[in-house]
Design a protein around this motif. Structure first.
Motif, PDB file in Angstrom:
ATOM      1  N   GLN A  46       0.930  -1.322  -0.043  1.00 15.03           N
ATOM      2  CA  GLN A  46       0.123  -0.050  -0.027  1.00 15.03           C
ATOM      3  C   GLN A  46       0.932   1.311   0.053  1.00 15.03           C
ATOM      4  OE1 GLN A  46      -3.372   0.095   2.744  1.00 15.03           O
ATOM      5  NE2 GLN A  46      -3.194  -2.282   3.211  1.00 15.03           N
ATOM      6  N   ARG A  47       1.825   1.312   0.830  1.00 12.71           N
ATOM      7  CA  ARG A  47       2.687   2.820   0.914  1.00 12.71           C
ATOM      8  C   ARG A  47       3.222   2.879  -0.521  1.00 12.71           C
ATOM      9  NH1 ARG A  47       7.570   2.588   5.159  1.00 12.71           N
ATOM     10  NH2 ARG A  47       7.774   0.722   4.174  1.00 12.71           N
ATOM     11  N   GLU A  54       0.854   3.950  -2.869  1.00 15.15           N
ATOM     12  CA  GLU A  54       0.369   5.474  -2.687  1.00 15.15           C
ATOM     13  C   GLU A  54       1.305   6.427  -3.113  1.00 15.15           C
ATOM     14  OE1 GLU A  54      -0.545   5.525   1.589  1.00 15.15           O
ATOM     15  OE2 GLU A  54      -2.402   4.138   1.125  1.00 15.15           O
ATOM     16  N   TYR A  89      -5.915  -7.608  -5.383  1.00 13.02           N
ATOM     17  CA  TYR A  89      -5.871  -7.819  -4.102  1.00 13.02           C
ATOM     18  C   TYR A  89      -6.325  -8.917  -3.491  1.00 13.02           C
ATOM     19  CZ  TYR A  89     -10.938  -7.173  -4.352  1.00 13.02           C
ATOM     20  OH  TYR A  89     -12.400  -7.555  -4.231  1.00 13.02           O
ATOM     21  N   ILE A 129      -7.203  -6.484   2.467  1.00 15.16           N
ATOM     22  CA  ILE A 129      -7.602  -5.083   2.061  1.00 15.16           C
ATOM     23  C   ILE A 129      -8.978  -4.973   1.246  1.00 15.16           C
ATOM     24  CG2 ILE A 129      -6.441  -5.229  -0.170  1.00 15.16           C
ATOM     25  CD1 ILE A 129      -5.610  -2.284   0.031  1.00 15.16           C
ATOM     26  N   LYS A 131     -11.049   0.421  -0.891  1.00 16.29           N
ATOM     27  CA  LYS A 131      -9.754   1.024  -0.919  1.00 16.29           C
ATOM     28  C   LYS A 131      -8.957   0.743  -2.294  1.00 16.29           C
ATOM     29  CE  LYS A 131      -5.948   2.081   2.425  1.00 16.29           C
ATOM     30  NZ  LYS A 131      -5.392   2.049   3.412  1.00 16.29           N
ATOM     31  N   VAL A 132      -8.773  -0.371  -2.770  1.00 22.85           N
ATOM     32  CA  VAL A 132      -8.500  -0.705  -3.934  1.00 22.85           C
ATOM     33  C   VAL A 132      -8.944   0.227  -4.918  1.00 22.85           C
ATOM     34  CG1 VAL A 132      -7.900  -2.579  -5.731  1.00 22.85           C
ATOM     35  CG2 VAL A 132      -7.955  -3.043  -3.139  1.00 22.85           C
ATOM     36  N   TYR A 179      -7.575   3.582  -5.099  1.00 18.50           N
ATOM     37  CA  TYR A 179      -6.145   3.490  -5.676  1.00 18.50           C
ATOM     38  C   TYR A 179      -6.088   3.397  -7.178  1.00 18.50           C
ATOM     39  CZ  TYR A 179      -4.394   2.412  -1.106  1.00 18.50           C
ATOM     40  OH  TYR A 179      -3.365   2.413   0.113  1.00 18.50           O
ATOM     41  N   GLU A 182       0.543  -6.516   2.438  1.00 20.61           N
ATOM     42  CA  GLU A 182      -0.501  -5.331   2.774  1.00 20.61           C
ATOM     43  C   GLU A 182      -1.564  -5.814   1.992  1.00 20.61           C
ATOM     44  OE1 GLU A 182       2.495  -2.376   1.972  1.00 20.61           O
ATOM     45  OE2 GLU A 182       1.577  -1.465   3.795  1.00 20.61           O
ATOM     46  N   ILE A 219      -2.173  -5.929  -1.386  1.00 22.37           N
ATOM     47  CA  ILE A 219      -2.089  -5.485  -2.767  1.00 22.37           C
ATOM     48  C   ILE A 219      -1.004  -5.336  -3.508  1.00 22.37           C
ATOM     49  CG2 ILE A 219      -1.734  -3.065  -1.760  1.00 22.37           C
ATOM     50  CD1 ILE A 219      -4.146  -2.080  -4.122  1.00 22.37           C
TER      51      ILE A 219
END
Length: 269
Positions: free
Chosen positions: A37-38, A41, A55, A60, A64-65, A68, A96, A98
């Motif tokens: 995720q980081r 992002e 994912y 997750i 949220k996916v 993104y 995480e 993803i």
């Protein structure tokens, strides 16, 4: 319906594995893989464009996916994986949930923009180890240098080990690549002084004024810098060594030199 892949024998999973493992495939297709995720992002913040997101719903949430993806009009752009398939793709044990495929960027010297009046540039010649490259990129991000340039690169920037060891800083730095000859010519056109970390005919780094437009050049621990850099340097600099050895890890040396330059720029501002 969300698209799902449940078999590690799926052709798309084999394609992803090839992208992760082979630089040739990444270059040919112009895409690469990001895990986490980081990192995703940071890539999005750096204006990298996602092509596909995969994912694991246990880790997750779909919403949220979806946030993104930035490609919500294409339902095939998001794929759900089961645990077995995700673990086949994931490098990290502390996953995480993803993984993304993103478009590569152009890293030509001509596209590099040095916007400040006295830019600070970090240059590494022919670094080979992804861990060292990742550490250099983390240092560059921490110091907020204007650019990082890789001379005579031995591996592509989208090697998963570089992305992982840089903790996504490959996306936060302005990066260019080129030959040593091309980079020296570029620096001279930009009126950037060249300071080479070298053992021969060198001055202590703390005696150098880094407040002007400056490029700090580091080489590998094994071979140092090529003669072309030494011959074209404005000054050759050295970090005094007080122990039994005469060199240190390239990322450590770069950190010492870069942060001395930053210290000078802050105290003399």
């Amino acid at each position: 319906m969300i698209r799902k892949i449940t078999s590690i024998q799926n052709k798309e999973i084999k394609w992803l594995l090839q992208l992760q493992e082979k630089s040739r495939n990444r270059r040919k297709e112009g895409v690469f893989v990001i895990e986490g995720q980081r990192e995703i992002e940071l890539a999005l913040k750096g204006n990298y464009i996602p092509v596909q997101l995969y994912y694991l719903p246990e880790k997750i949430e779909f919403d949220k996916v979806l946030a993104y993806s930035k490609i919500t009009d294409d339902p095939a752009a998001i794929t759900e994986l089961n645990q077995e398939v995700y673990e086949k793709l994931a490098y990290r044990s502390s996953t995480e949930g993803i993984i993304g495929v993103f478009k590569s960027k152009n890293h030509e010297l001509d596209d590099l923009k040095l916007n400040s009046e006295n830019p600070l540039v970090l240059i590494a010649e022919a670094p080979e180890k992804p861990g060292n490259i990742g550490a250099l990129l983390r240092t560059a991000d921490a110091a907020a240098v204007d650019a990082v340039i890789i001379a005579n690169p031995k591996t592509d920037l989208y090697n998963p080990n570089i992305i992982r060891s840089s903790v996504g800083c490959v996306f936060t730095n302005q990066i260019a690549t080129g030959s040593t000859t091309e980079i020296i010519s570029y620096l001279k056109r930009q009126n950037v002084k060249i300071y080479t970390a070298a053992l021969q005919a060198s001055e202590n780094y703390y005696d150098i004024d880094f407040t002007e437009a400056s490029a700090i050049i580091v080489g590998t621990e094994a071979t140092g810098l090529s003669d072309e850099w030494i011959e074209n340097a404005d000054r050759n600099i050295i970090i005094p060594m007080h122990g039994e050895i005469d060199s240190m890890n390239v990322s450590v040396a770069a950190g010492i030199l870069i942060f001395e330059a930053k210290r000078q720029r802050i105290t003399r501002a």
